[in-house]
Write an enzyme that holds these catalytic residues in place. Structure first.
Site, PDB file in Angstrom:
ATOM      1  N   GLU A   1      -5.962  -4.802  10.446  1.00  0.00           N
ATOM      2  CA  GLU A   1      -4.964  -3.783  10.624  1.00  0.00           C
ATOM      3  C   GLU A   1      -5.208  -2.979  11.520  1.00  0.00           C
ATOM      4  O   GLU A   1      -5.924  -2.130  11.684  1.00  0.00           O
ATOM      5  CB  GLU A   1      -4.756  -2.760   9.481  1.00  0.00           C
ATOM      6  CG  GLU A   1      -4.520  -3.545   8.122  1.00  0.00           C
ATOM      7  CD  GLU A   1      -3.962  -2.230   7.280  1.00  0.00           C
ATOM      8  OE1 GLU A   1      -2.664  -2.486   6.761  1.00  0.00           O
ATOM      9  OE2 GLU A   1      -4.440  -1.340   6.899  1.00  0.00           O
TER      10      GLU A   1
ATOM     11  N   ASN B   1       0.835  -1.160   0.013  1.00  0.00           N
ATOM     12  CA  ASN B   1       0.047   0.009   0.014  1.00  0.00           C
ATOM     13  C   ASN B   1       0.804   1.340  -0.049  1.00  0.00           C
ATOM     14  O   ASN B   1       1.557   1.544   1.167  1.00  0.00           O
ATOM     15  CB  ASN B   1      -0.731   0.024   1.315  1.00  0.00           C
ATOM     16  CG  ASN B   1      -1.679   1.278   1.148  1.00  0.00           C
ATOM     17  OD1 ASN B   1      -1.852   2.038   0.281  1.00  0.00           O
ATOM     18  ND2 ASN B   1      -2.534   1.191   2.389  1.00  0.00           N
ATOM     19  N   TRP B   2       0.843   1.847  -1.018  1.00  0.00           N
ATOM     20  CA  TRP B   2       1.910   3.041  -1.266  1.00  0.00           C
ATOM     21  C   TRP B   2       1.542   4.202  -0.488  1.00  0.00           C
ATOM     22  O   TRP B   2       2.043   5.286  -0.752  1.00  0.00           O
ATOM     23  CB  TRP B   2       2.182   3.342  -2.815  1.00  0.00           C
ATOM     24  CG  TRP B   2       3.203   2.386  -3.450  1.00  0.00           C
ATOM     25  CD1 TRP B   2       3.830   1.418  -2.771  1.00  0.00           C
ATOM     26  CD2 TRP B   2       3.415   2.497  -4.844  1.00  0.00           C
ATOM     27  NE1 TRP B   2       4.424   0.645  -3.660  1.00  0.00           N
ATOM     28  CE2 TRP B   2       4.137   1.121  -4.953  1.00  0.00           C
ATOM     29  CE3 TRP B   2       3.181   3.533  -5.963  1.00  0.00           C
ATOM     30  CZ2 TRP B   2       4.938   1.069  -6.361  1.00  0.00           C
ATOM     31  CZ3 TRP B   2       3.744   2.921  -7.166  1.00  0.00           C
ATOM     32  CH2 TRP B   2       4.750   1.830  -7.287  1.00  0.00           C
ATOM     33  N   LYS B   3      -0.096   4.188  -0.338  1.00  0.00           N
ATOM     34  CA  LYS B   3      -0.744   5.374   0.034  1.00  0.00           C
ATOM     35  C   LYS B   3      -0.417   6.683  -0.890  1.00  0.00           C
ATOM     36  O   LYS B   3      -0.649   6.435  -2.004  1.00  0.00           O
ATOM     37  CB  LYS B   3      -0.363   5.679   1.744  1.00  0.00           C
ATOM     38  CG  LYS B   3      -0.479   4.477   2.443  1.00  0.00           C
ATOM     39  CD  LYS B   3      -0.217   4.610   3.964  1.00  0.00           C
ATOM     40  CE  LYS B   3      -0.293   3.487   4.522  1.00  0.00           C
ATOM     41  NZ  LYS B   3      -0.416   3.798   6.148  1.00  0.00           N
TER      42      LYS B   3
ATOM     43  N   GLY C   1       2.740  -1.169   4.407  1.00  0.00           N
ATOM     44  CA  GLY C   1       2.605   0.380   4.098  1.00  0.00           C
ATOM     45  C   GLY C   1       3.947   0.845   3.944  1.00  0.00           C
ATOM     46  O   GLY C   1       4.565   0.609   2.902  1.00  0.00           O
TER      47      GLY C   1
ATOM     48  N   GLY D   1       1.557   2.559  11.139  1.00  0.00           N
ATOM     49  CA  GLY D   1       2.458   3.678  11.463  1.00  0.00           C
ATOM     50  C   GLY D   1       3.292   3.546  12.502  1.00  0.00           C
ATOM     51  O   GLY D   1       4.051   4.426  12.940  1.00  0.00           O
TER      52      GLY D   1
ATOM     53  N   HIS E   1      -9.803   0.821   4.381  1.00  0.00           N
ATOM     54  CA  HIS E   1      -8.628   1.229   4.913  1.00  0.00           C
ATOM     55  C   HIS E   1      -8.796   2.267   6.339  1.00  0.00           C
ATOM     56  O   HIS E   1      -9.519   3.044   6.231  1.00  0.00           O
ATOM     57  CB  HIS E   1      -7.479   1.987   4.208  1.00  0.00           C
ATOM     58  CG  HIS E   1      -6.099   1.955   4.736  1.00  0.00           C
ATOM     59  ND1 HIS E   1      -5.702   2.748   5.685  1.00  0.00           N
ATOM     60  CD2 HIS E   1      -5.054   0.986   4.727  1.00  0.00           C
ATOM     61  CE1 HIS E   1      -4.530   2.658   6.066  1.00  0.00           C
ATOM     62  NE2 HIS E   1      -4.245   1.555   5.483  1.00  0.00           N
TER      63      HIS E   1
HETATM   64  P1  PGA Z   1       2.337   0.625   7.819  1.00  0.00           P
HETATM   65  O1  PGA Z   1       1.013   0.868   7.058  1.00  0.00           O
HETATM   66  O2  PGA Z   1       3.108  -0.670   7.125  1.00  0.00           O
HETATM   67  O3  PGA Z   1       3.133   1.892   7.359  1.00  0.00           O
HETATM   68  O4  PGA Z   1       2.094   0.617   9.383  1.00  0.00           O
HETATM   69  C1  PGA Z   1       0.059  -0.277   6.872  1.00  0.00           C
HETATM   70  C2  PGA Z   1      -1.156   0.078   6.310  1.00  0.00           C
HETATM   71  O5  PGA Z   1      -1.769   1.352   6.674  1.00  0.00           O
HETATM   72  O6  PGA Z   1      -1.588  -0.503   5.337  1.00  0.00           O
END
Ligand code: PGA
Length: 243
Positions: free
Chosen positions: A158, A8-10, A224, A164, A88
């Protein structure tokens, strides 16, 4: 069975050129990977990859309409993208209700997209209220999905407190959560719930992947930050190979 890896590149990276480079590295190190990229890159990247390698990070349930700034599931499908993430935590925080998430799931599936539907609690309490919260989120995602489309759903657990964060949740705790999710799925849709993949997401890194894969009983991961780092991708690829 091979673990399902969803990146997930956001809201990264900044340019299409960077996105192309990152996608190439990701696919080199992690064969079979699915990469959830920002909408703006979908059309270009879909031309460069095999079908099934890309996901959108969200989509509106209506095909078209007065929804400024939104992208519909139908528009996503038209780019030849095959997956979409729905629900999400960051979209839920931006206002998506359980009802919205349910509509998105149904819209995506009806258009032939495969769905990675996210659930997760904000925090845990000793009374176990958070379990009811997860149960409600999952029931809401799955209950109205026609039987013939259930095979196109993946659940990503999640916990918001791990997204994060510095560390992922403990693999042992994830194992408990997988058992709980399996129970909810069984109660809600019967034996077909057994084949719905369950992913873990939240602060996963190359260092923590093996433990979670071996002791968490997961079917894969939603990654992420580590998905933006080529050294992490390379190490994750090596770990997956060795499992
Ligand atoms: P993260 O994010 O791996 O940076 O904690 C995961 C996500 O939100 O899908």
């Amino acid at each position: 069975m091979a673990l399902l890896m969803v990146m997930n590149w956001k809201m990264h990276p900044e340019t299409l050129a960077q996105a192309k480079t990152l996608l190439t590295a990701t696919r080199k190190y992690i064969p079979g990977v699915i990469v959830a990229v920002p909408h703006i890159f979908l059309t270009d990247l879909a031309r460069r990859t095999r079908a099934g390698a890309l996901a959108a990070q969200d989509g509106h349930w209506e095909k078209t309409g007065p929804h400024t700034g939104c992208v519909s599931m139908a528009q996503i499908r038209a780019t030849r993208t095959q997956y979409v993430i729905v629900g999400h935590a960051e979209r839920r925080m931006a206002g998506d209700t359980d009802e919205d998430v349910g509509r998105k799931v149904l819209s995506a599936l009806s258009l032939g997209l495969k769905v990675v539907a996210c659930v997760g609690e904000q925090s845990r309490d000793e009374q176990g209220e958070y379990l009811l919260y997860i149960q409600k989120q999952i029931t809401n995602i799955i209950a109205d999905v026609p039987k013939s489309q259930r095979a196109h759903i993946t659940i990503a657990y999640e916990p918001i407190w791990a997204i994060g964060a510095e560390h992922p949740m403990e693999a042992h705790d994830m194992h408990q959560m997988v058992l709980f999710i399996r129970k909810i799925l069984f109660e809600s849709i019967g034996p077909s719930g057994r084949s719905i993949p369950i992913l873990y997401g939240g602060a996963l890194t190359a260092e923590t992947l093996a433990d979670m894969a071996q002791n968490g009983e997961v079917d894969g991961f939603l990654v992420g930050r580590a998905s933006l780092d080529t050294a992490q991708l390379k190490e994750m690829g090596a770990t997956l190979k060795a499992l």
